[in-house]
Design a protein around this motif. Structure first.
Motif, mmCIF file in Angstrom:
data_model
loop_
_atom_site.group_PDB
_atom_site.id
_atom_site.type_symbol
_atom_site.label_atom_id
_atom_site.label_comp_id
_atom_site.label_asym_id
_atom_site.label_seq_id
_atom_site.Cartn_x
_atom_site.Cartn_y
_atom_site.Cartn_z
ATOM 1 N N THR A 159 0.834 -1.190 0.000
ATOM 2 C CA THR A 159 0.000 0.000 0.000
ATOM 3 C C THR A 159 0.869 1.240 0.000
ATOM 4 O O THR A 159 1.800 1.356 0.788
ATOM 5 C CB THR A 159 -0.900 0.014 1.252
ATOM 6 N N ARG A 160 0.551 2.160 -0.909
ATOM 7 C CA ARG A 160 1.285 3.428 -0.951
ATOM 8 C C ARG A 160 0.616 4.399 0.014
ATOM 9 O O ARG A 160 -0.593 4.516 0.046
ATOM 10 C CB ARG A 160 1.261 3.985 -2.369
ATOM 11 N N ARG A 161 1.443 5.125 0.758
ATOM 12 C CA ARG A 161 0.914 6.089 1.717
ATOM 13 C C ARG A 161 1.711 7.378 1.636
ATOM 14 O O ARG A 161 2.889 7.371 1.310
ATOM 15 C CB ARG A 161 1.018 5.529 3.140
ATOM 16 N N GLY A 162 1.061 8.481 1.943
ATOM 17 C CA GLY A 162 1.724 9.770 2.068
ATOM 18 C C GLY A 162 2.337 10.269 0.779
ATOM 19 O O GLY A 162 1.695 10.335 -0.264
ATOM 20 N N VAL A 163 3.603 10.644 0.867
ATOM 21 C CA VAL A 163 4.321 11.226 -0.259
ATOM 22 C C VAL A 163 4.457 10.211 -1.394
ATOM 23 O O VAL A 163 4.387 10.575 -2.568
ATOM 24 C CB VAL A 163 5.709 11.732 0.193
ATOM 25 N N GLU A 164 4.627 8.950 -1.051
ATOM 26 C CA GLU A 164 4.757 7.918 -2.073
ATOM 27 C C GLU A 164 3.492 7.842 -2.937
ATOM 28 O O GLU A 164 3.570 7.693 -4.148
ATOM 29 C CB GLU A 164 5.022 6.576 -1.414
ATOM 30 N N ARG A 165 2.340 7.972 -2.328
ATOM 31 C CA ARG A 165 1.075 7.973 -3.067
ATOM 32 C C ARG A 165 0.969 9.219 -3.937
ATOM 33 O O ARG A 165 0.514 9.146 -5.081
ATOM 34 C CB ARG A 165 -0.094 7.903 -2.100
ATOM 35 N N LEU A 166 1.384 10.363 -3.405
ATOM 36 C CA LEU A 166 1.349 11.610 -4.168
ATOM 37 C C LEU A 166 2.257 11.530 -5.391
ATOM 38 O O LEU A 166 1.862 11.927 -6.498
ATOM 39 C CB LEU A 166 1.774 12.784 -3.274
#
Length: 66
Positions: free
Chosen positions: A35-42
């Protein structure tokens, strides 16, 4: 040009913990899907947006040249 450079930069910003070998059945096959979260998702979402914009502008410029 700027959009192409942005696509390259955002692709290079995406960091993978496991190598490419794990995607083809390597030792850490379970870590490929995470799961991508935070800056990685952005960064991931921005990469998709830039790639779509790059493709649309490329097709539009090709249509205008003809």
């Amino acid at each position: 040009m700027i959009l192409a450079i942005a696509v390259i930069i955002f692709i290079l910003l995406q960091v993978r913990g496991a190598g490419l070998g794990s995607a083809f059945g390597g030792s850490s096959a379970g870590s490929v899907f995470k799961t991508r979260r935070g800056v990685e998702r952005l960064v991931f979402n921005a990469t998709i947006v830039f790639i779509v914009l790059f493709a649309l502008i490329s097709i539009l410029s090709l249509a205008l040249v003809r």
